[in-house]
Design an enzyme around this catalytic site. Structure first.
Site, mmCIF file in Angstrom:
data_model
loop_
_atom_site.group_PDB
_atom_site.id
_atom_site.type_symbol
_atom_site.label_atom_id
_atom_site.label_comp_id
_atom_site.label_asym_id
_atom_site.label_seq_id
_atom_site.Cartn_x
_atom_site.Cartn_y
_atom_site.Cartn_z
ATOM 1 N N SER A 22 0.807 -1.179 0.079
ATOM 2 C CA SER A 22 -0.197 -0.223 0.109
ATOM 3 C C SER A 22 0.823 1.176 -0.142
ATOM 4 C CB SER A 22 -1.043 -0.009 1.238
ATOM 5 O OG SER A 22 -0.211 -0.189 2.374
ATOM 6 N N ASN A 109 -2.170 -2.483 13.297
ATOM 7 C CA ASN A 109 -3.754 -2.287 13.178
ATOM 8 C C ASN A 109 -3.908 -0.949 14.191
ATOM 9 O OD1 ASN A 109 -3.634 -4.628 11.731
ATOM 10 N ND2 ASN A 109 -4.591 -5.939 13.420
ATOM 11 N N THR A 154 -39.541 27.387 -9.390
ATOM 12 C CA THR A 154 -39.901 26.176 -8.965
ATOM 13 C C THR A 154 -40.206 25.225 -10.261
ATOM 14 O OG1 THR A 154 -42.116 26.520 -8.909
ATOM 15 C CG2 THR A 154 -40.963 27.066 -6.584
ATOM 16 N N HIS A 155 -39.797 24.114 -10.295
ATOM 17 C CA HIS A 155 -39.921 23.426 -11.524
ATOM 18 C C HIS A 155 -39.251 24.146 -12.698
ATOM 19 C CE1 HIS A 155 -43.319 21.229 -9.332
ATOM 20 N NE2 HIS A 155 -43.536 22.371 -9.015
ATOM 21 N N SER A 276 -13.362 26.204 -27.468
ATOM 22 C CA SER A 276 -13.651 24.804 -27.979
ATOM 23 C C SER A 276 -12.572 24.694 -29.055
ATOM 24 C CB SER A 276 -14.820 25.005 -28.872
ATOM 25 O OG SER A 276 -14.821 24.110 -29.918
ATOM 26 N N LYS A 282 -17.381 29.391 -28.853
ATOM 27 C CA LYS A 282 -17.599 28.940 -27.775
ATOM 28 C C LYS A 282 -16.820 29.583 -26.576
ATOM 29 C CE LYS A 282 -19.742 25.739 -26.919
ATOM 30 N NZ LYS A 282 -20.005 24.337 -27.200
ATOM 31 N N GLU A 289 -18.683 22.582 -15.009
ATOM 32 C CA GLU A 289 -19.220 21.127 -15.328
ATOM 33 C C GLU A 289 -18.317 20.055 -14.732
ATOM 34 O OE1 GLU A 289 -19.960 21.017 -19.911
ATOM 35 O OE2 GLU A 289 -19.154 22.921 -19.563
ATOM 36 N N TYR A 316 -9.632 -6.487 12.917
ATOM 37 C CA TYR A 316 -9.055 -5.909 11.584
ATOM 38 C C TYR A 316 -9.099 -6.854 10.345
ATOM 39 C CZ TYR A 316 -5.440 -4.175 7.962
ATOM 40 O OH TYR A 316 -5.070 -3.855 7.079
ATOM 41 N N GLN A 321 -7.335 -1.992 4.155
ATOM 42 C CA GLN A 321 -6.593 -1.211 3.525
ATOM 43 C C GLN A 321 -6.930 -0.395 2.279
ATOM 44 O OE1 GLN A 321 -2.318 -2.594 3.250
ATOM 45 N NE2 GLN A 321 -3.066 -3.007 1.006
HETATM 46 N N1 ARG Z 1 -1.250 -1.156 5.141
HETATM 47 C C1 ARG Z 1 -2.354 -1.720 6.304
HETATM 48 C C2 ARG Z 1 -3.563 -1.295 6.023
HETATM 49 O O1 ARG Z 1 -3.690 0.117 5.245
HETATM 50 C C3 ARG Z 1 -1.640 -1.321 7.606
HETATM 51 C C4 ARG Z 1 -2.036 -2.522 8.511
HETATM 52 C C5 ARG Z 1 -1.780 -3.807 8.460
HETATM 53 N N2 ARG Z 1 -2.305 -4.671 9.331
HETATM 54 C C6 ARG Z 1 -2.163 -5.951 9.024
HETATM 55 N N3 ARG Z 1 -2.430 -6.819 10.077
HETATM 56 N N4 ARG Z 1 -1.650 -6.621 8.078
HETATM 57 O O2 ARG Z 1 -4.508 -1.466 6.558
#
Ligand code: ARG
Length: 466
Positions: A22, A109, A154-155, A276, A282, A289, A316, A321
């Site tokens: 991650s 965790n 309205t509407h 445009s 334009k 938007e 957990y 993640q």
């Molecule tokens: N990268 C993990 C997350 O974002 C961190 C916690 C990981 N904990 C574990 N027990 N593998 O959740």
């Protein structure tokens, strides 16, 4: 070699490593991770769980890592599983054994549950500050347009006359509620999960109140299972951000319509519009938007979070993640939109005459005509019917209520007199709507004053600690 390699007889498959990792999205929490680790290390030192000298070495080491990450002297290792592992490994590289003591009485965790809270506390403060800026802009603009008459709808049919100030202050009411929603969510988020451990607390004599206080939390979370597995705060903030976006999107929809030749109520500044590639004439309201379009992704982020959590058993689970990309995207998007939307609003030109002209067509003073009769003693339902007949006559003859001759009025009801023209003049209609919350300049001035008082209270409050 992984930090958890002890139990394993082989390296993880490279595809699993990539899949699991991650760091490409959680690296942005490095400063918050370090802040949390420093508080944890200090507490471990104070409680005699690790030597004080080690706690100090850890803090110094973390401080230097933070500086090096900031300056770019240290780069994130894409091979690291996550930001928590990366920093711990780097720390141990720098200070040796003391670094290995940092993770005592802690789990990733509770660490990640803490980091996301700390990160989102700053994000919530940033969104709040941008909303306050937008509110200030709305108050300023409204102050300039107390007498700018426009049709109220309205509407999407012309209904009754209002002013641009009144219309803008409607949005101010929405954005004030948004500030409130973010504050509510932030207050509930403000409990410290550190010390929940992996799920079941710890046997070490930790001081959870100390880390909670050091990190600016109201206190430690109540239950360790919930502490590590609660992501309500992500959902609540995503919901608050979604509501901000919904408001911005409605506003954008109006801006887009107002820019069209069909309305031409406003002209965007050239710096906030685009052209445009093929049609030389334009001038497009792309910013509005895109704000409307990006609302979809923030809703998507909210749905991602809700769906991600719906089937998870305690405590957990790695599914969680997935919280980060969604809530980070929601925060990034709402900030990006507010940063661009507010100056677009500030720099637009209001085409008052066009608003006034639109208000003069469409019989938006018909209610006032009926009210005129009612004030002369005609029951409202009868007055309503008589006025309806007059409107039909006008449409058939190509007239407006302002240009319909007095004789025709008198033929419809003896209660009509020359003062009818004064009574249905648009300015009279707007000025007369003095009910609290209404469009009369004095009523809107009160709305602006109340919004400014809100801004003053918010400035004094300053929000939660960043
Ligand atoms: N990268 C993990 C997350 O974002 C961190 C916690 C990981 N904990 C574990 N027990 N593998 O959740």
């Amino acid at each position: 070699m992984k930090l958890w390699a002890g139990r394993f007889s082989k390296e993880a498959d490279e595809r699993v490593n990539d899949f699991n990792s991650s760091i490409r999205f959680d690296s942005r929490m490095y400063a918050h991770d370090i802040k949390g680790s420093m508080a944890h290390a200090q507490m471990l030192g104070a409680q005699g769980i690790i030597p004080r000298a080690d706690a100090d070495a850890i803090c110094d080491g973390l401080d230097s890592i933070c500086g090096d990450l900031q300056s770019g002297a240290l780069l994130f290792d894409p091979q690291a599983e996550d930001i928590h592992m990366f920093i711990e490994q780097e720390l141990t590289k720098r200070i040796g054994d003391a670094g290995k003591r940092l993770h005592t009485a802690r789990s990733r965790n509770d660490q990640v549950a803490l980091d996301v809270r700390l990160y989102l506390r700053d994000e919530a403060a940033a969104v709040r500050a941008l909303l306050l800026k937008l509110l200030e802009t709305l108050c300023d603009l409204a102050g300039e347009h107390l007498e700018t008459v426009m049709p109220g709808y309205t509407h999407l049919q012309r209904a009754q006359p209002v002013t641009l100030a009144h219309h803008l202050m409607a949005y101010a009411s929405m954005f004030m509620r948004d500030v409130g929603r973010i504050a509510d969510a932030s207050a509930r988020m403000n409990v410290c999960p550190l010390g929940s451990g992996a799920l079941a607390g710890t046997t070490y004599p930790i001081d959870r109140a100390m880390t909670a206080a050091a990190l600016g939390f109201a206190g430690p979370s109540e239950n360790s299972l919930d502490g590590v597995s609660d992501r309500d705060f992500c959902i609540e903030l995503a919901a608050a951000f979604s509501t901000v976006m919904m408001h911005l999107s409605r506003f954008s929809e109006e801006i887009i319509a107002w820019c069209s030749w069909e309305f031409k109520f406003i002209e965007l500044d050239d710096a906030f519009a685009t052209g445009s590639s093929i049609m030389p004439q334009k001038k497009n309201p792309d910013v509005a938007e895109l704000v409307r379009g990006k609302t979809a992704r923030v809703y998507g982020d909210l749905v991602t979070l809700l769906t991600m959590m719906k089937g998870l058993p305690l405590a957990y689970n790695k599914d969680m993640q997935e919280d980060k990309e969604a809530i980070f995207d929601a925060a990034d998007t709402v900030k990006l939109c507010l940063v661009t939307f507010t100056p677009m609003l500030r720099t637009m030109t209001v085409l008052k005459d066009n608003m006034r002209a639109a208000a003069a067509r469409g019989f938006i003073n018909a209610t006032d005509c009926a009210d005129y009769l009612t004030k002369k003693g005609v029951p409202f339902r009868d007055a309503y019917k008589i006025t309806g007949g007059l409107v039909a006559q006008c449409i058939a003859r190509g007239l407006t209520l302002e240009t319909l001759p007095l004789d025709d009025y008198k033929a419809a009801s003896a209660a009509f007199d020359t003062d009818i023209y004064e009574a249905i003049a648009l300015e009279t209609c707007v000025r007369g709507r003095i009910s609290a919350g209404g469009p009369s300049p004095q009523a809107v001035k009160a709305q602006i004053a109340s919004a400014r008082a809100f801004l003053q209270r918010e400035a004094a409050d300053g929000g939660l600690e960043g």
